[in-house]
Design an enzyme around this catalytic site. Structure first.
Site, mmCIF file in Angstrom:
data_model
loop_
_atom_site.group_PDB
_atom_site.id
_atom_site.type_symbol
_atom_site.label_atom_id
_atom_site.label_comp_id
_atom_site.label_asym_id
_atom_site.label_seq_id
_atom_site.Cartn_x
_atom_site.Cartn_y
_atom_site.Cartn_z
ATOM 1 N N GLU A 1 0.780 -1.219 0.000
ATOM 2 C CA GLU A 1 0.000 0.000 0.000
ATOM 3 C C GLU A 1 0.824 1.287 0.000
ATOM 4 O O GLU A 1 0.395 2.292 -0.549
ATOM 5 C CB GLU A 1 -0.928 0.008 1.222
ATOM 6 C CG GLU A 1 -1.989 -1.068 1.225
ATOM 7 C CD GLU A 1 -3.037 -0.849 0.144
ATOM 8 O OE1 GLU A 1 -3.480 0.308 -0.038
ATOM 9 O OE2 GLU A 1 -3.377 -1.829 -0.543
ATOM 10 N N SER B 1 -50.713 -31.599 36.045
ATOM 11 C CA SER B 1 -50.495 -31.754 37.491
ATOM 12 C C SER B 1 -49.267 -31.006 37.985
ATOM 13 O O SER B 1 -49.087 -30.848 39.203
ATOM 14 C CB SER B 1 -50.361 -33.241 37.835
ATOM 15 O OG SER B 1 -51.573 -33.925 37.557
#
Length: 817
Positions: free
Chosen positions: A90, A471
């Site tokens: 770069e 239950s």
């Protein structure tokens, strides 16, 4: 000669004029743009977009959420050869220029004049920092001039290492990876320090064009770009000839690595994500927040495993549902790309995978098959003996005697790893399950599983599925009775009863699951044997409105409670989370708690921005200290421990703690001698709980607790249908609870429930529930509050039948249980 001099003079004046014009233009741009340039000092305190990360209570990563995968790194932690790779690719003159590289800029200017647009940029790393942090991505001259001015300011105010650190943490490198550490994780599943030179050069090639040079999408172009960077590094004397050749010859090893959590808990992660988003707003996914959850990693893994094991066991009990697909066997046989794509498209997880059966050998007792990756496996007949043909939830075909009774060539089936080695036949369960485990002292969610597999079904049954508890709901009705003066020794007639209702097509004739009736029954016995008619008669005595008011106060929404006697049998609908909360309240002595999953949230600087503030029992409750509680595994959390959540004022109990204690004692009988005796395999005397099964075995439940943890388990189908005959809570749900609690309580001492003052143990007649006569041989002990102690039947010595000594329960198990 004269003409040459005049031309030279003209050229010099023209150049000077052009230079002056350029300076004037530049000065004008600076005068116009300069005052509006952002302050470079902002870069020292820049807030990068960092995803939300969720951790378990013991510091294990559970999930990560955010569009940008980013893990900021310090420049000191970036390998030198990675820095060199980026500079070679770069900005090789990075350490020589002052933010602007004249050569690169000149090239970009020529492109702008000749083509009307900027093709190659010419940006230095400093200019890229200026653009990435302050400017848009448009390619215009004004933006480029702003970029230049900002680059000069940045170079003037920041050091080169500071600029590089900003650059490395901001750049986009494809596949949601922002920054070099994220790229290392995404493409190689490694940290920066673990990358090879070839891998570093591959990452350095991405900023120029993350899509074009992506090693996953375009491996050939990416390799060319990588090798060019390596050659540049060699030309710039950054690497040796041997290093160049070695790296250039390395194969492309990139793959897509998702963020791998330390703990697979997707239902938990999604719950916490939704809550964090509500608490933090839009910045939740970008602010670098770290949320510490209440779940314990070991308990969570145990929860998931118990649910999977229980559902697979249920599925195998009801037979083989057949192949999930079919592919024709080619001639000659070959595993093709089409076969791989077909298998890969079928949902799978770490526990079951699709496979293509290509050959059956009954004589050898096995079948050959291929997995999605082309691996050839053998499926032994021993792994298929369970595979009776499924006909319905209540009916199966004959037991298979050979492989061909189960499989055919071309079948696509699920397979699972065998414990010993290899693979065996499997199938994805059609039923589903959920498990919720809470800390009784404050409601913290210790473990949660919302289904067989989140990626096959994201519906979280733990907190979204409202089902009838059957239950499993009875203890709360029984507690309402104890609050109104009914005792564990009160006798109710377990006999048929018929209710006519104009809104019903036929009369309602409730019955016990066995279809039998047992006559006068003490309340304790009715609870541990789950006698339905006793529950109905109890509710009728208490009054429906009064009971609903009590249950509403207990946390069960009265809008969902039916105004009829079916309430006693659990006909209302609640989520497993709501049921677990009710049992957690029983476990802590009756104090209200609200389940919560986020213990705290810290920002990127480590400051606490959200502390949980649960209602909690702050004194000794259930045999533990609420303050300073460790993870429920008893191990200290790794890493930075979260701050203890703020505790709000201890709430008043929702019921008399003495009645809670008596109810818990009754529920311990469910385990000792009732419908959950399989739980005795845990070899503990401090467990209390209740099974639950709805009509036609549509829903199966077990909820149970001790002082340390309260856990509820539900099993059923998403679209309600029968689980099958005999698939009661004790068979479908209880084994899951046992597996989980075996891990949760492993190595934990038994903790007797603290006994409140004002409770007495009285010898009673087991048939009538009245106080026993002196010397009565079949008398048993029962617990009462002082106010509800039964009257003496004659003038016998009270010491023969009553004990207020809390230690007297040491001898109670022999007679009472």
């Amino acid at each position: 000669m004269f003409i040459f001099v005049r031309l030279l003079r003209f050229a010099m004046w023209s150049g000077a004029l052009a230079l002056s014009g350029a300076c004037l233009v530049a000065s004008a741009f600076y005068l116009v743009l300069g005052p509006n340039l952002p302050n470079v000092e902002q870069l020292r305190d820049v807030q990068l977009q960092i995803p939300l990360r969720l951790f378990s209570s013991d510091g294990k990563l559970i999930g990560e959420f955010g569009e940008q995968r980013r893990t900021p790194v310090s420049i000191e932690d970036v390998p030198e050869d990675l820095v060199q790779a980026f500079l070679a690719a770069e900005d090789s003159r990075f350490y020589e220029h002052s933010g602007v590289d004249i050569k690169g800029l000149s090239r970009a200017t020529v492109e702008l004049i000749s083509t009307g647009s900027i093709q190659s940029g010419g940006s230095t790393i400093t200019m890229q920092v200026a653009k990435n942090y302050f400017l848009s991505q448009e390619r215009t001259f004004s933006r480029k001039f702003n970029e230049i001015l900002l680059a000069l300011k940045i170079e003037n105010e920041l050091t080169k290492p500071e600029i590089l650190e900003l650059y490395f943490n901001k750049i986009y490198l494809g596949n949601r990876a922002y920054g070099i550490e994220a790229a290392a994780n995404v493409y190689y599943g490694k940290s920066l320090s673990e990358l090879t030179l070839a891998q570093k050069a591959m990452i350095a090639g991405l900023p120029k064009a993350p899509s074009r040079y992506n090693p996953l999408a375009s491996p050939v172009r990416a390799t060319i770009r990588r090798n060019w960077i390596l050659q540049r590094m060699h030309d710039l004397d950054m690497i040796s000839e041997s290093a160049l050749e070695s790296a250039r010859g390395a194969p492309v090893s990139a793959d897509y690595f998702r963020t791998q959590p330390d703990v697979e808990a997707p239902y938990v992660a999604e719950m916490a994500r939704v809550q964090a988003l509500a608490l933090l707003g839009p910045t939740a996914y970008t602010g670098g927040y770290r949320a510490t959850l209440t779940v314990d990693s070991k308990l969570q893994s145990a929860s998931d495993q118990a649910v999977r094991k229980g559902l697979i066991a249920y599925s195998k009990r009801h037979g083989y549902r057949g192949p999930i697909g079919h592919m024709t066997i080619p001639d000659p046989l070959a595993f093709s790309e089409e076969a791989a794509q077909t298998l890969s498209a079928i949902p799978n997880n770490a526990h079951i995978s699709p496979a293509w059966v290509t050959a059956i050998d009954d004589e050898a007792g096995s079948a050959k098959a291929y997995l999605a990756d082309g691996t050839e496996i053998a499926l032994p007949f021993d792994s298929m003996t369970w595979a009776n043909r499924f006909e319905s939830s209540n009916r199966q075909g004959p037991s298979p005697e050979k492989v061909s009774d189960v499989l055919s060539s071309g079948d696509i089936v699920y397979v699972e790893p065998l414990q010993e080695d290899g693979f065996g036949l499997a199938q994805k369960p059609a039923a589903q399950s959920a498990l919720v485990a809470l800390a009784p002292e404050d409601g913290a969610i210790l473990a949660l599983t919302g289904g067989f597999d989140f990626y096959m079904s994201k519906f979280n049954r733990a907190n979204q599925a409202r089902r009838q508890p059957g239950s499993n709901f009875k203890p709360f009705v029984y507690l309402a009775g104890l609050e109104q003066g009914v005792t564990a020794a009160s006798v109710f007639n377990d006999a048929p009863v018929v209710f006519d209702d104009d809104e019903l097509e036929t009369a309602w004739r409730p019955e016990n699951s066995s279809g039998r009736f047992y006559g006068p029954t003490r309340l304790r016995k009715a609870l541990y044997l789950s006698r339905n008619l006793v529950s109905i008669r109890l509710l009728r005595r208490l009054g429906i409105r009064e009971t609903i008011s009590f249950l509403d106060n207990f946390g069960f929404d009265r809008k969902r409670l039916p105004m009829d006697l079916s309430l006693a049998l659990g006909s209302a609908t609640f989520t497993p989370m709501e049921i677990a909360r009710g049992y957690a309240i029983l476990a802590n002595g009756g104090h209200p708690v609200t389940p919560y999953i986020i213990r705290e949230i810290r920002d990127s600087e480590g400051a606490t921005v959200y502390p949980a503030q649960p209602q909690a029992v702050t004194g000794e409750i259930a045999g533990t200290e609420a303050s300073g509680r460790q993870g429920s595994t008893g191990e200290e959390a790794s890493g930075d421990s979260p701050e203890e959540p703020s505790i709000t004022k201890e709430p008043q109990p929702l019921a008399d703690p003495r009645n809670i204690y008596i109810l818990t004692d009754m529920l311990k009988d469910v385990v000792r001698r009732g419908t959950a005796t399989d739980a005795r395999s845990l070899n503990r005397s401090d467990l209390a709980g209740k099974t639950g099964t709805t009509n036609d075995q549509v829903d199966a439940w077990f909820s149970g607790y001790n002082n340390r943890i309260a856990t509820s388990v539900w099993v059923g189908f998403d679209q309600p249908q029968t689980l099958g005959r005999r698939e009661y809570g004790s068979r479908a749900a209880l084994p899951i609870w046992i597996d989980f609690m075996g891990t949760a309580l492993k190595g934990k001492p038994q903790e007797p429930t603290p006994r409140p003052d004002g409770i007495v143990s009285v010898r009673i007649d087991p048939e009538t529930g009245e106080r026993a006569l002196p010397g009565q041989p079949d008398a048993i002990f029962e617990l009462f509050t002082v106010e509800t102690t039964p009257a003496e039947r004659d003038s016998g010595s009270e010491s023969d039948s009553v004990s207020e000594d809390p230690g007297s329960d040491i001898f109670m198990p022999e007679s009472l249980f």
